[in-house]
Write a protein that holds these residues in place. Sequence first.
Motif, PDB file in Angstrom:
ATOM      1  N   ARG A   1      19.811 -10.767 -10.210  1.00  0.00           N
ATOM      2  CA  ARG A   1      18.679  -9.866  -9.957  1.00  0.00           C
ATOM      3  C   ARG A   1      17.509 -10.302 -10.825  1.00  0.00           C
ATOM      4  O   ARG A   1      17.657 -10.504 -12.014  1.00  0.00           O
ATOM      5  N   ASP A   2      16.369 -10.410 -10.202  1.00  0.00           N
ATOM      6  CA  ASP A   2      15.137 -10.736 -10.914  1.00  0.00           C
ATOM      7  C   ASP A   2      14.327  -9.446 -10.984  1.00  0.00           C
ATOM      8  O   ASP A   2      13.703  -9.038 -10.006  1.00  0.00           O
ATOM      9  N   GLU A   3      14.370  -8.815 -12.131  1.00  0.00           N
ATOM     10  CA  GLU A   3      13.708  -7.509 -12.287  1.00  0.00           C
ATOM     11  C   GLU A   3      12.198  -7.603 -12.068  1.00  0.00           C
ATOM     12  O   GLU A   3      11.573  -6.639 -11.634  1.00  0.00           O
ATOM     13  N   LYS A   4      11.616  -8.766 -12.333  1.00  0.00           N
ATOM     14  CA  LYS A   4      10.175  -8.921 -12.112  1.00  0.00           C
ATOM     15  C   LYS A   4       9.855  -8.949 -10.615  1.00  0.00           C
ATOM     16  O   LYS A   4       8.837  -8.401 -10.192  1.00  0.00           O
ATOM     17  N   LEU A   5      10.716  -9.578  -9.829  1.00  0.00           N
ATOM     18  CA  LEU A   5      10.516  -9.554  -8.374  1.00  0.00           C
ATOM     19  C   LEU A   5      10.667  -8.138  -7.831  1.00  0.00           C
ATOM     20  O   LEU A   5       9.882  -7.701  -6.982  1.00  0.00           O
ATOM     21  N   ILE A   6      11.666  -7.442  -8.328  1.00  0.00           N
ATOM     22  CA  ILE A   6      11.897  -6.062  -7.895  1.00  0.00           C
ATOM     23  C   ILE A   6      10.706  -5.181  -8.268  1.00  0.00           C
ATOM     24  O   ILE A   6      10.228  -4.375  -7.468  1.00  0.00           O
ATOM     25  N   ALA A   7      10.195  -5.355  -9.473  1.00  0.00           N
ATOM     26  CA  ALA A   7       9.030  -4.579  -9.923  1.00  0.00           C
ATOM     27  C   ALA A   7       7.809  -4.888  -9.065  1.00  0.00           C
ATOM     28  O   ALA A   7       6.999  -3.991  -8.770  1.00  0.00           O
ATOM     29  N   LEU A   8       7.670  -6.130  -8.642  1.00  0.00           N
ATOM     30  CA  LEU A   8       6.539  -6.522  -7.800  1.00  0.00           C
ATOM     31  C   LEU A   8       6.602  -5.824  -6.433  1.00  0.00           C
ATOM     32  O   LEU A   8       5.590  -5.329  -5.937  1.00  0.00           O
ATOM     33  N   ILE A   9       7.786  -5.747  -5.874  1.00  0.00           N
ATOM     34  CA  ILE A   9       7.945  -5.058  -4.592  1.00  0.00           C
ATOM     35  C   ILE A   9       7.686  -3.560  -4.761  1.00  0.00           C
ATOM     36  O   ILE A   9       7.030  -2.932  -3.927  1.00  0.00           O
ATOM     37  N   ALA A  10       8.159  -2.992  -5.852  1.00  0.00           N
ATOM     38  CA  ALA A  10       7.903  -1.569  -6.126  1.00  0.00           C
ATOM     39  C   ALA A  10       6.408  -1.326  -6.309  1.00  0.00           C
ATOM     40  O   ALA A  10       5.865  -0.331  -5.809  1.00  0.00           O
ATOM     41  N   GLU A  11       5.746  -2.237  -7.011  1.00  0.00           N
ATOM     42  CA  GLU A  11       4.299  -2.112  -7.215  1.00  0.00           C
ATOM     43  C   GLU A  11       3.569  -2.160  -5.873  1.00  0.00           C
ATOM     44  O   GLU A  11       2.626  -1.383  -5.640  1.00  0.00           O
ATOM     45  N   ALA A  12       4.001  -3.025  -4.976  1.00  0.00           N
ATOM     46  CA  ALA A  12       3.372  -3.133  -3.652  1.00  0.00           C
ATOM     47  C   ALA A  12       3.474  -1.814  -2.900  1.00  0.00           C
ATOM     48  O   ALA A  12       2.509  -1.348  -2.295  1.00  0.00           O
ATOM     49  N   ARG A  13       4.638  -1.208  -2.959  1.00  0.00           N
ATOM     50  CA  ARG A  13       4.825   0.065  -2.249  1.00  0.00           C
ATOM     51  C   ARG A  13       4.000   1.189  -2.875  1.00  0.00           C
ATOM     52  O   ARG A  13       3.460   2.035  -2.170  1.00  0.00           O
ATOM     53  N   THR A  14       3.894   1.184  -4.189  1.00  0.00           N
ATOM     54  CA  THR A  14       3.077   2.182  -4.882  1.00  0.00           C
ATOM     55  C   THR A  14       1.610   2.025  -4.499  1.00  0.00           C
ATOM     56  O   THR A  14       0.925   3.009  -4.194  1.00  0.00           O
ATOM     57  N   ILE A  15       1.136   0.789  -4.505  1.00  0.00           N
ATOM     58  CA  ILE A  15      -0.259   0.534  -4.147  1.00  0.00           C
ATOM     59  C   ILE A  15      -0.528   0.954  -2.704  1.00  0.00           C
ATOM     60  O   ILE A  15      -1.547   1.583  -2.408  1.00  0.00           O
ATOM     61  N   MET A  16       0.390   0.621  -1.813  1.00  0.00           N
ATOM     62  CA  MET A  16       0.194   0.989  -0.401  1.00  0.00           C
ATOM     63  C   MET A  16       0.135   2.510  -0.244  1.00  0.00           C
ATOM     64  O   MET A  16      -0.679   3.033   0.517  1.00  0.00           O
ATOM     65  N   THR A  17       0.958   3.216  -0.979  1.00  0.00           N
ATOM     66  CA  THR A  17       0.933   4.678  -0.938  1.00  0.00           C
ATOM     67  C   THR A  17      -0.426   5.203  -1.402  1.00  0.00           C
ATOM     68  O   THR A  17      -0.979   6.133  -0.814  1.00  0.00           O
ATOM     69  N   GLN A  18      -0.970   4.589  -2.448  1.00  0.00           N
ATOM     70  CA  GLN A  18      -2.276   5.006  -2.954  1.00  0.00           C
ATOM     71  C   GLN A  18      -3.384   4.706  -1.954  1.00  0.00           C
ATOM     72  O   GLN A  18      -4.310   5.501  -1.784  1.00  0.00           O
ATOM     73  N   ILE A  19      -3.287   3.568  -1.279  1.00  0.00           N
ATOM     74  CA  ILE A  19      -4.306   3.201  -0.288  1.00  0.00           C
ATOM     75  C   ILE A  19      -4.237   4.146   0.912  1.00  0.00           C
ATOM     76  O   ILE A  19      -5.260   4.657   1.367  1.00  0.00           O
ATOM     77  N   VAL A  20      -3.030   4.379   1.410  1.00  0.00           N
ATOM     78  CA  VAL A  20      -2.855   5.262   2.562  1.00  0.00           C
ATOM     79  C   VAL A  20      -3.251   6.695   2.198  1.00  0.00           C
ATOM     80  O   VAL A  20      -3.797   7.427   3.029  1.00  0.00           O
ATOM     81  N   GLY A  21      -3.026   7.091   0.965  1.00  0.00           N
ATOM     82  CA  GLY A  21      -3.368   8.439   0.512  1.00  0.00           C
ATOM     83  C   GLY A  21      -4.853   8.667   0.305  1.00  0.00           C
ATOM     84  O   GLY A  21      -5.291   9.797   0.087  1.00  0.00           O
ATOM     85  N   ASN A  22      -5.626   7.598   0.360  1.00  0.00           N
ATOM     86  CA  ASN A  22      -7.079   7.694   0.189  1.00  0.00           C
ATOM     87  C   ASN A  22      -7.782   6.981   1.347  1.00  0.00           C
ATOM     88  O   ASN A  22      -8.482   5.984   1.134  1.00  0.00           O
ATOM     89  N   PRO A  23      -7.620   7.487   2.573  1.00  0.00           N
ATOM     90  CA  PRO A  23      -8.163   6.783   3.737  1.00  0.00           C
ATOM     91  C   PRO A  23      -9.684   6.669   3.745  1.00  0.00           C
ATOM     92  O   PRO A  23     -10.231   5.799   4.415  1.00  0.00           O
ATOM     93  N   ASP A  24     -10.348   7.517   2.994  1.00  0.00           N
ATOM     94  CA  ASP A  24     -11.806   7.481   2.957  1.00  0.00           C
ATOM     95  C   ASP A  24     -12.343   6.473   1.948  1.00  0.00           C
ATOM     96  O   ASP A  24     -13.552   6.288   1.846  1.00  0.00           O
ATOM     97  N   LYS A  25     -11.447   5.801   1.209  1.00  0.00           N
ATOM     98  CA  LYS A  25     -11.875   4.849   0.180  1.00  0.00           C
ATOM     99  C   LYS A  25     -11.437   3.441   0.539  1.00  0.00           C
ATOM    100  O   LYS A  25     -10.377   3.230   1.110  1.00  0.00           O
TER     101      LYS A  25
END
Length: 107
Positions: free
Chosen positions: A17-41
């Motif tokens: 397991r590469d924890e940095k790869l896993i963290a990168l995928i988690a970060e991607a999902r977090t960012i996408m949630t933030q983008i989708v949660g702010n459709p006006d921005k």
Amino acid sequence: MRLVIAAPTSERDIHMRDEKLIALIAEARTIMTQIVGNPDKSIPAVAAEQGRCRVRMMKVTKLTCLDPEIVTAIVEGRQPLKLTPGKLLAADLPIAWAEQKRALGFG
């Protein structure tokens, strides 16, 4: 009594397991949630609010389109040994999942 564990016979048998790869995928999902949660921005506006680099934010966000089998393999530690967070971010990922697997060294 001794426990004898056979050595892996190939690179495919090694699970790390590469924890940095896993963290990168988690970060991607977090960012996408933030983008989708702010459709006006815009993405640069969301990045600025969070003090993030907009270029990195956009690179990381593309990882939300990874083949689910690739994500599962990374979480389980079955990714190719040569796949690093830097290589994953730099990869020009095709849309087709089968092509993503080839591009990233999965089979």
